[in-house]
Design a protein around this motif. Sequence first.
Motif, PDB file in Angstrom:
ATOM      1  N   LEU A 175       0.604  -1.210   0.068  1.00 26.23           N
ATOM      2  CA  LEU A 175      -0.076  -0.014  -0.046  1.00 26.23           C
ATOM      3  C   LEU A 175       0.952   1.307  -0.110  1.00 26.23           C
ATOM      4  O   LEU A 175       0.591   2.117  -0.769  1.00 26.23           O
ATOM      5  CB  LEU A 175      -0.993   0.026   1.206  1.00 26.23           C
ATOM      6  N   LEU A 176       1.911   1.384   0.999  1.00 24.06           N
ATOM      7  CA  LEU A 176       2.750   2.467   0.792  1.00 24.06           C
ATOM      8  C   LEU A 176       3.897   2.847  -0.293  1.00 24.06           C
ATOM      9  O   LEU A 176       3.940   3.842  -0.681  1.00 24.06           O
ATOM     10  CB  LEU A 176       3.499   2.251   2.274  1.00 24.06           C
ATOM     11  N   THR A 177       3.787   1.706  -0.967  1.00 22.30           N
ATOM     12  CA  THR A 177       4.831   1.916  -2.236  1.00 22.30           C
ATOM     13  C   THR A 177       3.813   1.929  -3.449  1.00 22.30           C
ATOM     14  O   THR A 177       4.348   1.994  -4.627  1.00 22.30           O
ATOM     15  CB  THR A 177       5.731   0.597  -2.349  1.00 22.30           C
ATOM     16  N   ASN A 178       2.604   1.855  -3.218  1.00 19.48           N
ATOM     17  CA  ASN A 178       1.752   2.188  -4.425  1.00 19.48           C
ATOM     18  C   ASN A 178       1.717   0.917  -5.389  1.00 19.48           C
ATOM     19  O   ASN A 178       1.555   1.106  -6.657  1.00 19.48           O
ATOM     20  CB  ASN A 178       1.864   3.369  -5.161  1.00 19.48           C
ATOM     21  N   LYS A 179       2.124  -0.337  -4.789  1.00 18.02           N
ATOM     22  CA  LYS A 179       2.413  -1.314  -5.754  1.00 18.02           C
ATOM     23  C   LYS A 179       0.994  -2.215  -6.074  1.00 18.02           C
ATOM     24  O   LYS A 179       0.733  -3.102  -6.783  1.00 18.02           O
ATOM     25  CB  LYS A 179       3.204  -2.345  -5.332  1.00 18.02           C
ATOM     26  N   ALA A 180       0.088  -1.792  -4.987  1.00 18.12           N
ATOM     27  CA  ALA A 180      -1.374  -2.280  -5.275  1.00 18.12           C
ATOM     28  C   ALA A 180      -2.298  -1.663  -4.294  1.00 18.12           C
ATOM     29  O   ALA A 180      -2.037  -0.741  -3.298  1.00 18.12           O
ATOM     30  CB  ALA A 180      -1.474  -4.070  -4.294  1.00 18.12           C
ATOM     31  N   ASN A 181      -3.611  -1.732  -4.766  1.00 22.67           N
ATOM     32  CA  ASN A 181      -4.612  -0.843  -4.015  1.00 22.67           C
ATOM     33  C   ASN A 181      -5.010  -1.759  -2.867  1.00 22.67           C
ATOM     34  O   ASN A 181      -4.800  -3.314  -3.159  1.00 22.67           O
ATOM     35  CB  ASN A 181      -5.552  -0.593  -4.819  1.00 22.67           C
ATOM     36  N   PRO A 182      -5.909  -1.330  -2.011  1.00 22.07           N
ATOM     37  CA  PRO A 182      -6.346  -2.245  -0.651  1.00 22.07           C
ATOM     38  C   PRO A 182      -7.227  -3.358  -1.205  1.00 22.07           C
ATOM     39  O   PRO A 182      -6.944  -4.418  -0.775  1.00 22.07           O
ATOM     40  CB  PRO A 182      -7.168  -1.144  -0.082  1.00 22.07           C
ATOM     41  N   ILE A 183      -7.962  -3.044  -2.462  1.00 25.09           N
ATOM     42  CA  ILE A 183      -8.642  -4.435  -2.701  1.00 25.09           C
ATOM     43  C   ILE A 183      -7.723  -5.567  -3.293  1.00 25.09           C
ATOM     44  O   ILE A 183      -7.755  -6.622  -2.731  1.00 25.09           O
ATOM     45  CB  ILE A 183      -9.670  -4.002  -4.137  1.00 25.09           C
ATOM     46  N   MET A 184      -7.070  -5.290  -4.025  1.00 21.71           N
ATOM     47  CA  MET A 184      -5.801  -6.190  -4.425  1.00 21.71           C
ATOM     48  C   MET A 184      -5.241  -6.787  -3.337  1.00 21.71           C
ATOM     49  O   MET A 184      -4.886  -8.240  -3.409  1.00 21.71           O
ATOM     50  CB  MET A 184      -5.001  -5.673  -5.643  1.00 21.71           C
ATOM     51  N   ALA A 185      -4.468  -6.080  -2.481  1.00 23.66           N
ATOM     52  CA  ALA A 185      -3.626  -6.309  -1.460  1.00 23.66           C
ATOM     53  C   ALA A 185      -4.524  -7.429  -0.532  1.00 23.66           C
ATOM     54  O   ALA A 185      -4.076  -8.297  -0.250  1.00 23.66           O
ATOM     55  CB  ALA A 185      -3.278  -5.106  -0.770  1.00 23.66           C
ATOM     56  N   PHE A 186      -5.681  -6.920  -0.055  1.00 31.45           N
ATOM     57  CA  PHE A 186      -6.475  -7.630   0.863  1.00 31.45           C
ATOM     58  C   PHE A 186      -7.025  -9.149   0.450  1.00 31.45           C
ATOM     59  O   PHE A 186      -7.224 -10.011   1.112  1.00 31.45           O
ATOM     60  CB  PHE A 186      -7.768  -6.838   1.322  1.00 31.45           C
ATOM     61  N   ILE A 187      -7.208  -8.892  -1.059  1.00 37.76           N
ATOM     62  CA  ILE A 187      -7.738 -10.289  -1.698  1.00 37.76           C
ATOM     63  C   ILE A 187      -6.867 -11.379  -1.883  1.00 37.76           C
ATOM     64  O   ILE A 187      -6.909 -12.663  -1.714  1.00 37.76           O
ATOM     65  CB  ILE A 187      -8.330  -9.889  -2.846  1.00 37.76           C
ATOM     66  N   ILE A 188      -5.643 -10.902  -2.547  1.00 38.60           N
ATOM     67  CA  ILE A 188      -4.253 -11.812  -2.810  1.00 38.60           C
ATOM     68  C   ILE A 188      -3.772 -12.233  -1.614  1.00 38.60           C
ATOM     69  O   ILE A 188      -3.329 -13.547  -1.313  1.00 38.60           O
ATOM     70  CB  ILE A 188      -3.758 -11.180  -3.925  1.00 38.60           C
ATOM     71  N   VAL A 189      -3.091 -11.390  -0.780  1.00 36.60           N
ATOM     72  CA  VAL A 189      -2.046 -11.672   0.132  1.00 36.60           C
ATOM     73  C   VAL A 189      -2.492 -12.673   1.341  1.00 36.60           C
ATOM     74  O   VAL A 189      -1.902 -13.786   1.393  1.00 36.60           O
ATOM     75  CB  VAL A 189      -1.313 -10.272   0.686  1.00 36.60           C
ATOM     76  N   PRO A 190      -3.571 -12.250   1.773  1.00 35.53           N
ATOM     77  CA  PRO A 190      -4.144 -13.298   3.247  1.00 35.53           C
ATOM     78  C   PRO A 190      -4.363 -14.698   2.696  1.00 35.53           C
ATOM     79  O   PRO A 190      -3.849 -15.481   3.446  1.00 35.53           O
ATOM     80  CB  PRO A 190      -5.325 -12.644   3.654  1.00 35.53           C
ATOM     81  N   PRO A 191      -5.091 -15.065   1.457  1.00 30.27           N
ATOM     82  CA  PRO A 191      -5.034 -16.484   1.378  1.00 30.27           C
ATOM     83  C   PRO A 191      -3.891 -17.199   1.291  1.00 30.27           C
ATOM     84  O   PRO A 191      -3.527 -18.344   1.457  1.00 30.27           O
ATOM     85  CB  PRO A 191      -5.964 -16.423   0.320  1.00 30.27           C
ATOM     86  N   ILE A 192      -2.906 -16.487   0.354  1.00 30.79           N
ATOM     87  CA  ILE A 192      -1.426 -17.131   0.194  1.00 30.79           C
ATOM     88  C   ILE A 192      -0.756 -17.413   1.404  1.00 30.79           C
ATOM     89  O   ILE A 192      -0.055 -18.296   1.771  1.00 30.79           O
ATOM     90  CB  ILE A 192      -0.839 -16.033  -0.715  1.00 30.79           C
ATOM     91  N   ILE A 193      -0.894 -16.429   2.582  1.00 28.35           N
ATOM     92  CA  ILE A 193      -0.382 -16.597   3.793  1.00 28.35           C
ATOM     93  C   ILE A 193      -0.857 -17.778   4.718  1.00 28.35           C
ATOM     94  O   ILE A 193      -0.417 -18.483   5.351  1.00 28.35           O
ATOM     95  CB  ILE A 193      -0.329 -15.359   4.471  1.00 28.35           C
ATOM     96  N   ALA A 194      -2.302 -17.822   4.395  1.00 24.60           N
ATOM     97  CA  ALA A 194      -2.958 -18.914   5.085  1.00 24.60           C
ATOM     98  C   ALA A 194      -2.732 -20.090   4.655  1.00 24.60           C
ATOM     99  O   ALA A 194      -2.691 -21.273   5.208  1.00 24.60           O
ATOM    100  CB  ALA A 194      -4.374 -18.793   4.891  1.00 24.60           C
ATOM    101  N   LEU A 195      -2.392 -20.281   3.247  1.00 25.23           N
ATOM    102  CA  LEU A 195      -2.068 -21.583   2.863  1.00 25.23           C
ATOM    103  C   LEU A 195      -0.756 -21.922   3.162  1.00 25.23           C
ATOM    104  O   LEU A 195      -0.292 -23.263   3.432  1.00 25.23           O
ATOM    105  CB  LEU A 195      -2.002 -21.312   1.242  1.00 25.23           C
ATOM    106  N   THR A 196       0.258 -20.917   3.258  1.00 22.43           N
ATOM    107  CA  THR A 196       1.751 -21.244   3.875  1.00 22.43           C
ATOM    108  C   THR A 196       1.662 -21.563   5.124  1.00 22.43           C
ATOM    109  O   THR A 196       2.364 -22.536   5.461  1.00 22.43           O
ATOM    110  CB  THR A 196       2.392 -19.896   3.490  1.00 22.43           C
ATOM    111  N   ALA A 197       0.691 -21.267   6.098  1.00 25.20           N
ATOM    112  CA  ALA A 197       0.429 -21.658   7.325  1.00 25.20           C
ATOM    113  C   ALA A 197       0.045 -22.785   7.435  1.00 25.20           C
ATOM    114  O   ALA A 197      -0.154 -23.628   8.619  1.00 25.20           O
ATOM    115  CB  ALA A 197      -0.535 -20.584   8.100  1.00 25.20           C
ATOM    116  N   GLY A 198      -0.531 -23.540   6.522  1.00 25.68           N
ATOM    117  CA  GLY A 198      -1.039 -25.081   6.453  1.00 25.68           C
ATOM    118  C   GLY A 198      -2.412 -25.147   6.498  1.00 25.68           C
ATOM    119  O   GLY A 198      -2.915 -26.226   6.810  1.00 25.68           O
TER     120      GLY A 198
END
Length: 438
Positions: A18-41
């Motif tokens: 968000l701070l580096t303007n690489k993604a807007n909140p919609i994309m960041a919230f939808i993409i990142v958390p599921p990937i992290i959750a998969l990584t967590a098992g």
Amino acid sequence: MTYAVLGYAMIALIVILLLTNKANPIMAFIIVPPIIALTAGYSISEINDFIKAGVSSSMGTALLAMLSIIFFSIMTEQGLFDPVVDFLVSKAGDKVAIIVVISALVAHFSHLDTGTTSTLLVTIPAMLPIYKRIGIDRKYLYLVIVQAIGVMNLLPWGGAITRSCAVTGMDPAAITRALVPCLIAGFAYNMVTAYLYGKRAQAKIRDGILDRGEDSVEGDSGLTVEGNRNTKLNMKYWINLAWTLFIIVLLFKGTFAGYITFMFAVAGALLINYRTVKEWNGIIDKYAKNALRITLVMFAAGFFSGILNKSEMLTEMAGVVTSMIPASMAPLFAIICGVIAFVFSILLGADGFHYGMMPLLIKAGETFGFGQTGLVYIMCMGADVVSQLRPVQATSWMTAGMCNIEFKDGAIKAFPIILGLFAVEVVVGVIFGIIPIL
């Protein structure tokens, strides 16, 4: 501990994007958390349940935000606030202290819809020419606007409250009802400081120090005010005013859920002001863009808050926070949360703080015996007062630009004043038992 590391990594990655303007909140919230959750098992089925729970909890607040934007946009276009603003401006005359105080009143009144852009478009075009004509320092106009926005955002449809409710599931109107003493104290503080600004400006003018705005470029903000607004005090105006007051009463009484109240509000506004289906569709289309963007962000935040809250990440992350706080400081944990909200809302922006740090602090508070409610109150105050000091927020630059001052200069001037505003609200909150001290 693995879950805590992944949870902090998720928050850090979202904030960086968000701070580096690489993604807007919609994309960041939808993409990142599921990937992290998969990584967590976690399994796909578990992640699906997490997201469903998170989106469901944010649904009512997201609808309230969308509908309130459409409703207040219609009322602004119909000139609901203009007669009061025109009256206040007409009473200003050439008395500097009165002009600055009236600027503050106009800023507070025009921010009833908590829309920063509309506040700027009402307040600055009305007051800046008077400032330039008399030679009043423009930074005082900037300061009263920044302070007014910080206080009036405590209304139920304000940014910090709606985001907090999207995370916690609390009722926005209930939060504002509890914070009324703090809101009143903040308003009084702003009136006192506005009067003091006026006396300082008068002293400068008496010494021959005039600010005529010659070093600024007119219109450099690229914003214009609609010139075709209906500002006549005709029957339709009074009906609009009565309908708006009725809706606000319903909202504060909690007769219906907030989003249901604003469904009635929008339907009534359309019936009062427009006659055909084509007109109804046209006005909704006109304001749907901004309303939809905010609504989608809140739904997307459900991905983040659902995965963070329903998984084991938040519990372990909260354990890390509580282990860092000395036992002697535990009774002041609510105050600590307020200070963290004040500082990190500037650094991370509204979305980064509310959707990232707030759930973590609430969970950590449980360890020290603090309920969610009181912590949300003080964090809303801390995050609200600094809303126009965030370098990551476009309207912060817009406010400074329309006042024809540099953002960094304005923010430096405003910071100690805003800190004082926050301190006043916190003291009142403690006195009235709104902010818990164990």
